[in-house]
Design an enzyme around this catalytic site. Structure first.
Site, PDB file in Angstrom:
ATOM      1  N   ASP A  24       0.815  -1.212   0.000  1.00 18.57           N
ATOM      2  CA  ASP A  24       0.000   0.000   0.000  1.00 18.57           C
ATOM      3  C   ASP A  24       0.850   1.265   0.000  1.00 18.57           C
ATOM      4  OD1 ASP A  24      -2.070  -1.752   0.048  1.00 18.57           O
ATOM      5  OD2 ASP A  24      -2.941  -1.064   1.931  1.00 18.57           O
ATOM      6  N   ARG A 106       0.861   6.570  16.994  1.00 23.26           N
ATOM      7  CA  ARG A 106       0.683   7.558  15.919  1.00 23.26           C
ATOM      8  C   ARG A 106       1.293   8.923  16.231  1.00 23.26           C
ATOM      9  NH1 ARG A 106       0.734   3.184  13.548  1.00 23.26           N
ATOM     10  NH2 ARG A 106      -1.155   2.407  12.539  1.00 23.26           N
ATOM     11  N   ASP A 135      -6.895   6.279  12.297  1.00 21.20           N
ATOM     12  CA  ASP A 135      -5.504   6.691  12.145  1.00 21.20           C
ATOM     13  C   ASP A 135      -5.343   7.982  11.349  1.00 21.20           C
ATOM     14  OD1 ASP A 135      -4.268   4.840  13.723  1.00 21.20           O
ATOM     15  OD2 ASP A 135      -3.822   3.438  12.102  1.00 21.20           O
ATOM     16  N   SER A 189      -6.224  -7.424   8.183  1.00 19.52           N
ATOM     17  CA  SER A 189      -5.196  -6.379   8.194  1.00 19.52           C
ATOM     18  C   SER A 189      -4.544  -6.344   9.568  1.00 19.52           C
ATOM     19  CB  SER A 189      -5.836  -5.023   7.875  1.00 19.52           C
ATOM     20  OG  SER A 189      -4.895  -3.985   8.037  1.00 19.52           O
TER      21      SER A 189
END
Length: 415
Positions: A24, A106, A135, A189
């Site tokens: 990705d 994050r 996110d 995922s």
């Protein structure tokens, strides 16, 4: 005047991309080059995800990134010391269960994205988060808090590559290598760092169905864990773990060691349906083996070193603190205010906890501290030598019962 930054005023010349080296983000790298005709700088953070990161360097070079524009950094110590441990001082759990493993990573990634952008004179940063998840919010709120003028490019909200088939077609057209297991639909995922793994999507999307065993990657099944319990001792100083079984260790080493204990004993599995900040509910499978041990141990040492009033107030603040982290407000003034109060509460949270690890459970079985508030002479069922006068309790109860008596009398009178 602060601009809204909802869209770039002009095409960016340099973009710093949060780059994993996977399919990705490799597609995003190439898309940025073709869509914006810009120079791309890649940043890959080692947060303890357990993967070899040097292939990301080779992949970036193959896609035309100059060696001086490739950043691969080991941030494990900073991650645990400055983000994970402060969060665990609060015993933070989102919706009472989730230990915030993805959420807390994050802000550090965003911090380095903004710093690298300043270093290279870049005018934008980019991430690979989709427009459905949390996110995107976390990355961007953190980036804007650190640099209000930064431009954030979120390809998943811009491009028309809305399916796995289109992504693979784009990869093939641009000579981006595709791992064989990526040619079919991925079963789920995964996001990982030193604190946890998170699995979502595909086989996990029906919350009525039990998660397949192969989803779990960081822990043995509790039923297959050793039949003999294991005992460990964790030493704390001002709310942070500093040693295991008497051996002093760095923050990242402590969490790594606790992860191994948790893995072996099947500790830290969570199947959760949570409320995303963007509004929808999602089902995730989380594994936080070391963090689960740490949470219970921390509460254990707090139980003998913190005053009841302070501890209960801290427990009231925790859901708000956890929600701020989950929603992406690590760099907000309200999170910093709460952190200051939490850190002050930890001044005497120093001592040692003994934990029993057995078939999916981590239990406190002993705790001691020079800072303890526990007084055996006050609570003993034996002779207390005058430490506590039990007759004092009668007046205490009468004073606290007064308002209840008055209410009962009123209710009887007006019945």
């Amino acid at each position: 005047m602060i601009s809204s930054n909802t869209a770039p005023q002009a095409a960016p010349k340099k973009v710093v991309l949060a780059y994993s080296g996977g399919l990705d983000t490799s597609i995003i790298l190439k898309w940025l080059q073709t869509e914006y005709d810009c120079e791309v700088i890649t940043f890959t953070a080692d947060l303890g995800q357990g993967e070899e990161l040097e292939p990301a360097r080779a992949k970036a070079e193959m896609l035309g990134i100059k060696p001086e524009n490739i950043h691969i950094e080991d941030l494990r110590e900073e991650f645990v010391r400055d983000y994970v441990f402060p969060m665990f001082r609060a015993n933070a759990q989102y919706e009472g269960l989730y230990l915030l493993g993805t959420s807390i990573a994050r802000p550090l990634i965003s911090k380095r994205l903004v710093e690298i952008a300043a270093q290279h004179g870049a005018d934008a940063v980019s991430h690979g988060a989709t427009g459905k998840g949390n996110d995107q919010v976390r990355f961007e709120l953190a980036a804007y808090a650190l640099n209000p003028e930064i431009v954030v490019i979120a390809p998943w909200r811009e491009w028309d590559l809305g399916s796995r088939t289109k992504l693979l077609e784009f990869a093939e057209q641009n000579q981006i290598p595709i791992a064989k297991d990526k040619r079919g639909e991925a079963p789920f995922s995964v996001d990982a760092n030193l604190l946890h793994t998170s699995s979502e999507g595909k086989v996990l999307e029906d919350p009525a169905e039990d998660a397949p065993d192969y989803v779990y990657q960081r822990s043995v099944h509790p039923e297959d864990a050793p039949d003999t319990p294991e005992y460990i001792e964790i030493e704390f100083e001002k709310g942070d773990p500093v040693a295991i079984n008497g051996e002093k260790m760095s923050p990242a080493t402590i969490l790594t060691e606790l992860n191994e204990y948790g893995r072996k004993h099947g500790i830290g599995r969570l199947d959760l349906v949570e409320g995303r900040y963007v509004g929808m509910k999602s089902r995730g499978i989380y594994e936080t083996p070391g963090g689960t041990i740490l949470l219970d141990a921390h509460r254990g040492i707090e139980s003998i070193t913190m005053d009841r009033g302070a501890m209960h107030l801290k427990d009231e603040l925790m859901p708000k603190y956890a929600e701020l982290i989950y929603n992406g407000y690590w760099f907000s003034p309200e999170r910093e205010m709460l952190q200051a109060a939490i850190d002050l509460s930890q001044e005497h949270v120093t001592g040692t906890v003994r934990m029993k690890l057995y078939k999916g459970l981590a239990r406190v079985v002993g705790r001691w501290s020079d800072h303890s508030l526990y007084s055996e002479e006050h609570v003993t069922f034996e002779e207390d030598m005058g430490a506590y006068d039990q007759t004092d309790a009668a007046g205490f109860i009468q004073l606290n019962a007064l308002r209840l008596k008055l209410i009962a009398m009123r209710n009887k009178r007006v019945k």
